[in-house]
Design a protein around this motif. Structure first.
Motif, PDB file in Angstrom:
ATOM      1  N   ARG A 178       1.925  46.264  62.424  1.00  0.00           N
ATOM      2  CA  ARG A 178       1.414  44.956  62.019  1.00  0.00           C
ATOM      3  C   ARG A 178       2.504  43.894  62.038  1.00  0.00           C
ATOM      4  O   ARG A 178       2.284  42.770  62.489  1.00  0.00           O
ATOM      5  CB  ARG A 178       0.799  45.055  60.614  1.00  0.00           C
ATOM      6  N   LEU A 179       3.697  44.270  61.555  1.00  0.00           N
ATOM      7  CA  LEU A 179       4.799  43.317  61.566  1.00  0.00           C
ATOM      8  C   LEU A 179       5.186  42.941  62.991  1.00  0.00           C
ATOM      9  O   LEU A 179       5.497  41.777  63.287  1.00  0.00           O
ATOM     10  CB  LEU A 179       6.006  43.904  60.824  1.00  0.00           C
ATOM     11  N   ASP A 180       5.162  43.943  63.903  1.00  0.00           N
ATOM     12  CA  ASP A 180       5.501  43.652  65.299  1.00  0.00           C
ATOM     13  C   ASP A 180       4.478  42.703  65.917  1.00  0.00           C
ATOM     14  O   ASP A 180       4.832  41.796  66.669  1.00  0.00           O
ATOM     15  CB  ASP A 180       5.572  44.965  66.092  1.00  0.00           C
ATOM     16  N   ARG A 181       3.175  42.932  65.569  1.00  0.00           N
ATOM     17  CA  ARG A 181       2.136  42.052  66.106  1.00  0.00           C
ATOM     18  C   ARG A 181       2.312  40.628  65.588  1.00  0.00           C
ATOM     19  O   ARG A 181       2.159  39.659  66.339  1.00  0.00           O
ATOM     20  CB  ARG A 181       0.755  42.586  65.722  1.00  0.00           C
ATOM     21  N   ILE A 182       2.677  40.501  64.300  1.00  0.00           N
ATOM     22  CA  ILE A 182       2.898  39.177  63.725  1.00  0.00           C
ATOM     23  C   ILE A 182       4.079  38.497  64.407  1.00  0.00           C
ATOM     24  O   ILE A 182       4.056  37.298  64.690  1.00  0.00           O
ATOM     25  CB  ILE A 182       3.127  39.296  62.207  1.00  0.00           C
ATOM     26  N   SER A 183       5.163  39.295  64.692  1.00  0.00           N
ATOM     27  CA  SER A 183       6.362  38.707  65.304  1.00  0.00           C
ATOM     28  C   SER A 183       6.104  38.245  66.726  1.00  0.00           C
ATOM     29  O   SER A 183       6.887  37.471  67.270  1.00  0.00           O
ATOM     30  CB  SER A 183       7.504  39.739  65.291  1.00  0.00           C
TER      31      SER A 183
END
Length: 625
Positions: A438-443
């Protein structure tokens, strides 16, 4: 030599029964393994909680910062056009009645506005204001040079009713905001100060109006009550014991989520409350740890340990030109989030204790089964010296077989226990991996438009370039920029600019229908299309279709000669060569697209320009950068 000695004459100083030795050994192994795995699981769970809560409170601080920034924009957005109209003679400065009606309508149109006034150098004063405790009630005040200030309530039709007690000896030219505007000779902020109609705090902006050749025509002023912002903070759902607040550069509170004005003392001798003196423990703790002397627009969120206390603290710094600096804080004690976890931990401990008791009972029975045949053999061996005819137990081999069976049973139980613990660790690991995804998608996503961001666009370009090198197919880039967007923001405001960006992004995404095509927000108002397999002609046709779609939106833009929002497009395409490295080839292609975009801008905007890519292109002309 006694029977307690061994054959070498050495006496064993410590003896333990085989039954106890086996029982103790299995108990220690089980307890240590259980404790280690439980500790690892506990640490991982708490780490995930800390990371999640830190990010959560940072987002809350940013949300408050956006709301406060919008509130501080109200005086600027209101006074700037009023000052310009007054300078040009379009605002009826001399017609007090018309000016008063204008102020009343502006006050009712802006719910955050608490005061709007004009003071002239000769002492005339026109004012519309609202009580911070009764924001729906609007009042007006008028003052003549040397006379008292008379105030009235205003009904829904704008008529003055219910005259209030006049204020004798009122001299508007002596007011701090009037003097501040004259000293600055430019728009300036004043306050915070205690609102004259109650105990709330207010800040405001004074804007001097100069006319040629007469000089100063008057000073416009607009105030906003911070109690309205306090109500916004009160509506934020924080954990018990947490607090959201705003302080100035001197450490004095401007607003908090208590619902009360940050003042101390009675009405006549009240003073502003320092954050370090707040009744809230969360605010007092934050006052000791908030950073000082940091630039505007910066912020952070972190976990802080102070003695036995653990807190989550998030802050954002905000300021306005010629105005007060403010720091937004969100402070929450960590135990507020851990009550449920502590309850689950206690349940886990009880389950572990119950499991240990059952294991001890099973281990005792197992140890007895293991030691009894050997003990019988030892007793039989002891009797041999006294009675050579002593028979050895005939069940000795069978007991050894049962011993092996018991060990196998114990191993099976340990394996089951280990599998259960490993499954829990795997589940925690899966949760962590999902959070990382999820963090990678947000980044990789632009938070405003939902399109891919610059980082993801660059990775896509490098990937498609390498794929094009292998396949020999062309790769096209289209660099697009909204025309005169800075003028749009200056005229309509940044919130309107953000809404326009979202509409444009939705249209760009709708035009990108082929699998593999990517559209990204590459800059503030700049967008990038990555179009695998298209040559220059196809890419130009695609860009022209997108340009027409943006023009068809008919977004009003008075700052554009065309009267509506348009976009310019720079198109380039190239067949990747095996000699060009991934990032170098992409940078060259991107530079070519940038040159084409510049050509489109220079030739009138709202058009598509194409530039053929040259692998040896050294880069854009420095004069164009």
């Amino acid at each position: 030599m006694s029977s307690e000695d061994d054959e070498g004459g050495r006496t064993a100083r410590f003896r333990v029964g085989l039954h106890a030795l086996i029982l103790i050994s299995f108990t220690v192994v089980f307890a240590v393994m259980t404790a280690v795995l439980a500790w690892l699981s506990w640490k991982e769970r708490h780490r995930l909680v800390d990371e999640t809560l830190t990010q959560l409170h940072e987002q809350v601080a940013l949300r408050i910062e956006r709301r406060l920034a919008a509130l501080l924009d109200v005086p600027v957005n209101l006074l700037e056009p009023l000052a310009e109209q007054a300078r040009l003679g379009l605002l009826p400065v001399e017609d007090r009645e018309r000016l008063l009606q204008r102020f009343v309508s502006q006050l009712r149109a802006h719910s955050h506005l608490s005061n709007l006034s004009l003071a002239t150098p000769d002492g005339h004063y026109v004012n519309a204001y609202r009580d911070w405790l009764r924001p729906d009630a609007v009042m007006v005040s008028l003052a003549e040079p040397g006379g008292p200030m008379r105030s009235h309530h205003v009904d829904e039709a704008g008529r003055r009713i219910g005259e209030l007690e006049p204020l004798e000896g009122f001299d508007v030219t002596a007011r701090p905001w009037y003097r501040a505007a004259l000293e600055a000779r430019a728009p300036t902020w004043y306050g915070p100060y205690r609102f004259f109609s109650g105990g709330s705090l207010a800040v405001g902006m004074a804007w001097p109006v100069y006319r040629e050749p007469d000089g100063l025509a008057g000073v416009l002023a607009a105030d906003i009550s911070l109690h309205d912002f306090s109500r916004f903070l009160t509506a934020i759902d924080l954990a018990p014991g947490g607090a959201a607040f705003v302080v100035d550069d001197e450490g004095l509170l401007l607003a908090d989520d208590s619902g009360r004005p940050p003042l101390t003392g009675d009405d006549d001798s009240s003073r502003r409350l320092a954050a370090a003196e707040s009744p809230s423990a969360a605010i007092r703790f934050a006052a000791r740890h908030l950073p000082s002397d940091v630039p505007a627009g910066t912020g952070s969120a972190r976990r802080i340990e102070s003695g036995d206390e653990v807190w989550f603290l998030a802050w954002q710094r905000i300021s306005r030109e010629a105005g007060p600096g403010m720091t937004i804080g969100v402070s929450v004690p960590r135990p507020a989030y851990l009550d449920a976890m502590v309850t689950r931990d206690r349940q886990a401990v009880l389950i572990a204790i119950g499991t240990l008791v059952l294991f001890l009972a099973a281990a005792w029975a197992l140890a007895h089964a293991i030691s009894r045949p050997i003990r019988d053999l030892a007793e039989a061996s002891t009797r041999v010296g006294e009675d050579p005819a002593t028979d050895f137990p005939r069940s000795r081999v069978r007991e050894i077989d049962r011993l092996a069976h018991s060990f196998r049973d114990m191993a099976g139980r340990l394996e089951t226990t280990m599998a259960s613990l490993e499954r829990r660790v795997t589940e925690r690991t899966a949760l962590l991996q999902a959070a990382n995804v999820r963090l990678d998608r947000i980044s990789r996503t632009d938070s405003l438009t939902g399109l891919a961001n610059r980082r993801d666009a660059h990775a896509t370009m490098v990937r498609e370039w390498r794929r094009a090198r292998r396949s020999g197919r062309p790769l096209a880039l289209v660099l697009a920029d909204i025309d005169w967007f800075k003028d749009y923001n200056d005229r309509y405001g940044h919130p309107a600019g953000d809404r326009a960006l979202v509409r444009v992004a939705e249209t760009l995404a709708a035009c990108t229908r082929r699998a593999g095509d990517v559209v990204a927000r590459y800059g503030g108002e700049e967008f990038l299309f990555v179009l695998p397999g298209l040559d220059s002609d196809d890419a130009r046709a695609f860009a022209e279709h997108v340009r027409e779609a943006i023009e068809a939106l008919a977004i009003e833009h008075d700052g554009s000669p065309l009267g509506r929002m348009t976009m310019s497009f720079g198109v380039t395409a190239s067949v990747a060569t095996r000699e060009a490295a991934g990032s170098d080839g992409v940078e060259g292609l991107l530079r070519t697209a940038d040159r084409a975009l510049y050509a489109a801008k220079r030739s009138g905007r709202n058009r598509v320009a194409t530039r053929e890519h040259d692998a040896g292109d050294p880069g854009p002309d420095p004069a164009l950068c």
